[in-house]
Write a protein that holds these residues in place. Structure first.
Motif, PDB file in Angstrom:
ATOM      1  N   LEU A  95       0.890  -1.164   0.000  1.00  0.00           N
ATOM      2  CA  LEU A  95       0.000   0.000   0.000  1.00  0.00           C
ATOM      3  C   LEU A  95       0.922   1.205   0.000  1.00  0.00           C
ATOM      4  O   LEU A  95       1.485   1.562   1.032  1.00  0.00           O
ATOM      5  N   THR A  96       1.097   1.820  -1.162  1.00  0.00           N
ATOM      6  CA  THR A  96       2.198   2.755  -1.339  1.00  0.00           C
ATOM      7  C   THR A  96       1.843   3.916  -2.257  1.00  0.00           C
ATOM      8  O   THR A  96       0.891   3.839  -3.027  1.00  0.00           O
ATOM      9  N   SER A  97       2.633   4.951  -2.176  1.00  0.00           N
ATOM     10  CA  SER A  97       2.503   6.084  -3.093  1.00  0.00           C
ATOM     11  C   SER A  97       3.341   5.868  -4.339  1.00  0.00           C
ATOM     12  O   SER A  97       3.223   6.619  -5.296  1.00  0.00           O
ATOM     13  N   SER A  98       4.194   4.856  -4.328  1.00  0.00           N
ATOM     14  CA  SER A  98       5.119   4.631  -5.439  1.00  0.00           C
ATOM     15  C   SER A  98       4.410   4.074  -6.666  1.00  0.00           C
ATOM     16  O   SER A  98       3.786   3.013  -6.606  1.00  0.00           O
ATOM     17  N   ARG A  99       4.554   4.797  -7.745  1.00  0.00           N
ATOM     18  CA  ARG A  99       4.043   4.328  -9.030  1.00  0.00           C
ATOM     19  C   ARG A  99       5.190   3.831  -9.914  1.00  0.00           C
ATOM     20  O   ARG A  99       5.011   3.610 -11.102  1.00  0.00           O
ATOM     21  N   GLU A 100       6.368   3.669  -9.324  1.00  0.00           N
ATOM     22  CA  GLU A 100       7.543   3.251 -10.081  1.00  0.00           C
ATOM     23  C   GLU A 100       7.386   1.797 -10.529  1.00  0.00           C
ATOM     24  O   GLU A 100       7.116   0.913  -9.717  1.00  0.00           O
ATOM     25  N   GLU A 101       7.571   1.599 -11.833  1.00  0.00           N
ATOM     26  CA  GLU A 101       7.383   0.263 -12.401  1.00  0.00           C
ATOM     27  C   GLU A 101       8.317  -0.761 -11.752  1.00  0.00           C
ATOM     28  O   GLU A 101       7.926  -1.905 -11.519  1.00  0.00           O
ATOM     29  N   ARG A 102       9.532  -0.354 -11.399  1.00  0.00           N
ATOM     30  CA  ARG A 102      10.464  -1.323 -10.798  1.00  0.00           C
ATOM     31  C   ARG A 102       9.982  -1.757  -9.413  1.00  0.00           C
ATOM     32  O   ARG A 102      10.177  -2.905  -9.022  1.00  0.00           O
ATOM     33  N   ASP A 103       9.336  -0.840  -8.652  1.00  0.00           N
ATOM     34  CA  ASP A 103       8.786  -1.223  -7.345  1.00  0.00           C
ATOM     35  C   ASP A 103       7.633  -2.208  -7.523  1.00  0.00           C
ATOM     36  O   ASP A 103       7.525  -3.194  -6.787  1.00  0.00           O
ATOM     37  N   LEU A 104       6.785  -1.937  -8.493  1.00  0.00           N
ATOM     38  CA  LEU A 104       5.652  -2.818  -8.796  1.00  0.00           C
ATOM     39  C   LEU A 104       6.160  -4.201  -9.203  1.00  0.00           C
ATOM     40  O   LEU A 104       5.734  -5.225  -8.645  1.00  0.00           O
ATOM     41  N   ALA A 105       7.082  -4.245 -10.157  1.00  0.00           N
ATOM     42  CA  ALA A 105       7.594  -5.520 -10.657  1.00  0.00           C
ATOM     43  C   ALA A 105       8.297  -6.299  -9.551  1.00  0.00           C
ATOM     44  O   ALA A 105       8.066  -7.509  -9.377  1.00  0.00           O
ATOM     45  N   TYR A 115      -0.686  -5.005  -5.071  1.00  0.00           N
ATOM     46  CA  TYR A 115       0.042  -3.738  -5.098  1.00  0.00           C
ATOM     47  C   TYR A 115      -0.996  -2.649  -5.308  1.00  0.00           C
ATOM     48  O   TYR A 115      -1.624  -2.581  -6.357  1.00  0.00           O
ATOM     49  N   VAL A 116      -1.207  -1.844  -4.279  1.00  0.00           N
ATOM     50  CA  VAL A 116      -2.239  -0.805  -4.318  1.00  0.00           C
ATOM     51  C   VAL A 116      -1.563   0.549  -4.165  1.00  0.00           C
ATOM     52  O   VAL A 116      -0.861   0.789  -3.186  1.00  0.00           O
ATOM     53  N   VAL A 117      -1.782   1.416  -5.150  1.00  0.00           N
ATOM     54  CA  VAL A 117      -1.222   2.765  -5.095  1.00  0.00           C
ATOM     55  C   VAL A 117      -2.210   3.667  -4.362  1.00  0.00           C
ATOM     56  O   VAL A 117      -3.404   3.683  -4.673  1.00  0.00           O
ATOM     57  N   LYS A 118      -1.699   4.394  -3.372  1.00  0.00           N
ATOM     58  CA  LYS A 118      -2.537   5.332  -2.613  1.00  0.00           C
ATOM     59  C   LYS A 118      -2.955   6.473  -3.537  1.00  0.00           C
ATOM     60  O   LYS A 118      -2.105   7.218  -4.012  1.00  0.00           O
ATOM     61  N   PRO A 119      -4.247   6.613  -3.785  1.00  0.00           N
ATOM     62  CA  PRO A 119      -4.698   7.722  -4.629  1.00  0.00           C
ATOM     63  C   PRO A 119      -4.488   9.064  -3.930  1.00  0.00           C
ATOM     64  O   PRO A 119      -4.511   9.151  -2.706  1.00  0.00           O
ATOM     65  N   VAL A 120      -4.303  10.099  -4.727  1.00  0.00           N
ATOM     66  CA  VAL A 120      -4.119  11.443  -4.183  1.00  0.00           C
ATOM     67  C   VAL A 120      -5.451  12.009  -3.689  1.00  0.00           C
ATOM     68  O   VAL A 120      -5.519  12.649  -2.653  1.00  0.00           O
ATOM     69  N   SER A 121      -6.513  11.718  -4.408  1.00  0.00           N
ATOM     70  CA  SER A 121      -7.843  12.213  -4.051  1.00  0.00           C
ATOM     71  C   SER A 121      -8.333  11.514  -2.779  1.00  0.00           C
ATOM     72  O   SER A 121      -8.268  10.282  -2.663  1.00  0.00           O
ATOM     73  N   PHE A 122      -8.840  12.297  -1.831  1.00  0.00           N
ATOM     74  CA  PHE A 122      -9.340  11.737  -0.574  1.00  0.00           C
ATOM     75  C   PHE A 122     -10.437  10.715  -0.830  1.00  0.00           C
ATOM     76  O   PHE A 122     -10.441   9.630  -0.259  1.00  0.00           O
ATOM     77  N   GLU A 123     -11.397  11.046  -1.682  1.00  0.00           N
ATOM     78  CA  GLU A 123     -12.521  10.132  -1.918  1.00  0.00           C
ATOM     79  C   GLU A 123     -12.058   8.840  -2.586  1.00  0.00           C
ATOM     80  O   GLU A 123     -12.512   7.749  -2.232  1.00  0.00           O
ATOM     81  N   LEU A 124     -11.143   8.951  -3.543  1.00  0.00           N
ATOM     82  CA  LEU A 124     -10.607   7.737  -4.171  1.00  0.00           C
ATOM     83  C   LEU A 124      -9.812   6.910  -3.162  1.00  0.00           C
ATOM     84  O   LEU A 124      -9.869   5.680  -3.171  1.00  0.00           O
ATOM     85  N   PHE A 125      -9.073   7.585  -2.279  1.00  0.00           N
ATOM     86  CA  PHE A 125      -8.316   6.883  -1.244  1.00  0.00           C
ATOM     87  C   PHE A 125      -9.278   6.137  -0.326  1.00  0.00           C
ATOM     88  O   PHE A 125      -9.046   4.974   0.021  1.00  0.00           O
ATOM     89  N   ARG A 126     -10.366   6.793   0.055  1.00  0.00           N
ATOM     90  CA  ARG A 126     -11.383   6.172   0.910  1.00  0.00           C
ATOM     91  C   ARG A 126     -11.941   4.906   0.242  1.00  0.00           C
ATOM     92  O   ARG A 126     -12.031   3.858   0.864  1.00  0.00           O
ATOM     93  N   GLN A 127     -12.319   5.012  -1.025  1.00  0.00           N
ATOM     94  CA  GLN A 127     -12.895   3.874  -1.748  1.00  0.00           C
ATOM     95  C   GLN A 127     -11.880   2.738  -1.901  1.00  0.00           C
ATOM     96  O   GLN A 127     -12.203   1.564  -1.705  1.00  0.00           O
ATOM     97  N   THR A 128     -10.652   3.106  -2.242  1.00  0.00           N
ATOM     98  CA  THR A 128      -9.596   2.109  -2.432  1.00  0.00           C
ATOM     99  C   THR A 128      -9.311   1.368  -1.135  1.00  0.00           C
ATOM    100  O   THR A 128      -9.212   0.141  -1.113  1.00  0.00           O
ATOM    101  N   LEU A 129      -9.199   2.105  -0.053  1.00  0.00           N
ATOM    102  CA  LEU A 129      -8.914   1.478   1.235  1.00  0.00           C
ATOM    103  C   LEU A 129     -10.088   0.610   1.687  1.00  0.00           C
ATOM    104  O   LEU A 129      -9.885  -0.478   2.229  1.00  0.00           O
TER     105      LEU A 129
END
Length: 146
Positions: A95-105, A115-129
């Motif tokens: 559960l990370t802010s990293s969108r780096e392809e090497r971190d994902l791979a 692998y879940v990227v923390k969205p910047v938008s509060f509402e998207l973060f709420r839904q994702t979590l």
């Protein structure tokens, strides 16, 4: 509460931790959330050492693991977890802010379950979590304890 009813959250960002704890409390999961602020502390929890030496035996339901942390990064923690025959069964969600392809791979190569990227938008973060916590904390059946 026993370890099978815990979520281990390893994240060093105070604002993210506060937000994650707040959002998790909205969903009435029967889980205690244990917070570690770095990778070394996350391993201390899993290996029941240091301040966690008296915790009940067993594994957390899921580990929510940030990639970028001090002392020991999330990928290093994941590497240790998945190399240990007793710990490798624990589901690990990066559960990370990293969108780096090497971190994902590398996360998937090391055995991450998601692998879940923390969205910047509060509402998207709420839904994702909510989706992540509901699946890993309530829907998914954790492995049996041996």
């Amino acid at each position: 509460m026993n370890a099978r009813h815990t979520i281990l959250l390893a994240d060093d960002n105070d604002k993210d931790v506060e937000l994650i704890l707040s959002l998790l409390s909205e969903h009435d999961l029967p889980h205690e959330v244990i917070v570690s602020r770095d990778g070394a502390e996350a391993l201390d929890y899993l290996y029941r050492r240091g301040r966690f030496s008296a915790r009940p035996p067993g594994h957390p339901t899921v580990v929510l693991l940030d990639v970028k942390m001090p002392k020991l990064g999330g990928l290093d923690v994941l590497r240790v977890i998945k190399a240990d025959t007793h710990l490798r069964v624990i589901p690990v969600v990066m559960l990370t802010s990293s969108r780096e392809e090497r971190d994902l791979a590398e996360s998937y190569q090391l055995g991450a379950n998601a692998y879940v990227v923390k969205p910047v938008s509060f509402e998207l973060f709420r839904q994702t979590l909510k989706q992540t916590a509901t699946f890993w904390g309530a829907v998914n059946e954790p492995p049996p304890v041996h």
